[in-house]
Write a protein that holds these residues in place. Structure first.
Motif, short mmCIF file in Angstrom:
data_model
loop_
_atom_site.label_atom_id
_atom_site.label_comp_id
_atom_site.label_asym_id
_atom_site.label_seq_id
_atom_site.Cartn_x
_atom_site.Cartn_y
_atom_site.Cartn_z
N ASP A 270 0.81 -1.22 0.00
CA ASP A 270 0.00 0.00 0.00
C ASP A 270 0.85 1.27 0.00
O ASP A 270 0.36 2.35 0.36
N LYS A 271 2.11 1.14 -0.40
CA LYS A 271 2.99 2.32 -0.50
C LYS A 271 3.47 2.45 -1.93
O LYS A 271 3.60 1.47 -2.66
N GLU A 272 3.71 3.70 -2.32
CA GLU A 272 4.15 3.97 -3.68
C GLU A 272 5.38 4.89 -3.64
O GLU A 272 5.39 5.89 -2.93
N LYS A 273 6.41 4.50 -4.38
CA LYS A 273 7.59 5.38 -4.48
C LYS A 273 8.04 5.44 -5.92
O LYS A 273 7.97 4.45 -6.66
#
Length: 328
Positions: A270-273
């Motif tokens: 659920d993280k975006e980089k």
């Protein structure tokens, strides 16, 4: 044997002075210990203008004169697809190392002839598929090979832009290998081949211009364990031109313009980089640097863009053409 540069500086020649040759020349200028020594066109005026723009020492109005110049260490071939075999063989016969623009040639038979000649002459030959050498693509390959986000489940890769049909231009001229597949479809196919390998089955669908060149091509490559690569090329519309790798524990997305310098977005937990590779050039310098290194070491084949990989790539293009009934 491959001619190792007599001087510290590697002297490059360019055959075919169109749009892509301009990009390559711009980036070649940024490389230390290499220079654009000579260029060749069928037009002396075009050769003179190109040489003036990029400070080349010699400008020839025929390719034969360039390959007879003993100061040339390497030649970049940027002519239309249909001329790649002929131009490559000319250089190899004169013992000159060749970096030939993609697609390597028109079909697997031509590629085989080129590779055989390079082996016979013991001269360096490499297909210039620049994407393979770009830092962002090498980063993605490393993440996939390391299985950082698990195994690949599915790939999506597309390349599309709109151009008004013009049968007089190289892009659409069927006799020169024009159409979407050889020109831009090679990139999505390259993505699948470089990450999943050779598919066990292929499904295709294509549309065609009035002259018989393909205007769009949709492909599904099928692999074991129901893994698929959904690929598309089109000259009818602008598409996102992304390469997306759906993995077990995350998604790796090479953002718009995946085939050229761009950014990479990782979506996991659920993280975006988004990773920016801080490109300062058009991107052609990376393949040229690799080629220069091979030349200096006296190598006759790339360990990245291997002969085997180039053969597999053109075989896949041939297979797709057979499926869509496209003949040049």
């Amino acid at each position: 044997m491959t001619k190792q540069s007599k001087h510290k500086i590697i002297n490059w020649g360019i055959i075919g002075l169109g749009n892509i040759a301009n990009k390559f020349a711009k980036d070649l200028i940024t490389i230390k210990d290499a220079q654009l020594y000579a260029v060749a066109s069928r037009s002396q005026e075009k050769a003179d203008d190109f040489a003036s723009t990029y400070n080349a020492i010699k400008a020839y109005n025929n390719y034969e004169a360039l390959v007879k110049d003993s100061n040339i260490d390497a030649v970049y071939i940027a002519t239309p697809h249909a001329l790649h075999k002929e131009n490559t063989l000319l250089c190899l016969e004169h013992g000159i190392a060749v970096l030939c623009e993609k697609p390597f040639a028109m079909n697997a038979e031509e590629v085989s002839i080129m590779i055989s000649k390079a082996k016979e002459k013991k001269v360096l030959l490499m297909e210039a598929l620049w994407t393979y050498f770009l830092p962002h693509y090498q980063y993605v390959l490393q993440e996939l090979n390391n299985k950082t986000y698990g195994n690949i489940l599915k790939i999506e890769a597309d390349f599309g832009f709109y151009r008004e049909f013009d049968d007089t231009t190289r892009l659409f001229k069927k006799s020169l290998g024009g159409g979407s597949l050889l020109d831009i479809g090679i990139y999505p196919i390259f993505v699948a081949l470089s990450t999943l390998g050779i598919p066990k089955d292929i499904e295709t669908d294509a549309t065609f211009f009035e002259n018989g060149a393909d205007s769009s091509c949709s492909m599904i490559f099928k692999y074991d364990h129901e893994i698929t690569a959904n690929l598309k090329s089109t000259l009818l519309e602008k598409t996102p031109t992304e390469a997306i790798f759906y993995c077990e524990k995350g998604t790796i997305k090479i953002n718009s313009g995946f085939f050229m310098p761009t950014t990479v977005t990782i979506i996991s937990n659920d993280k975006e980089k988004t990773i920016d590779f801080n490109y300062k050039t058009i991107g052609y310098n990376y393949e040229a640097l690799h080629f220069n290194d091979l030349l200096r070491k006296g190598k006759t084949e790339s360990d990245i863009m291997t002969f085997n990989f180039s053969k597999q790539l053109i075989k896949l293009l041939d297979d797709v053409r057979t499926h869509i009934k496209l003949e040049y």
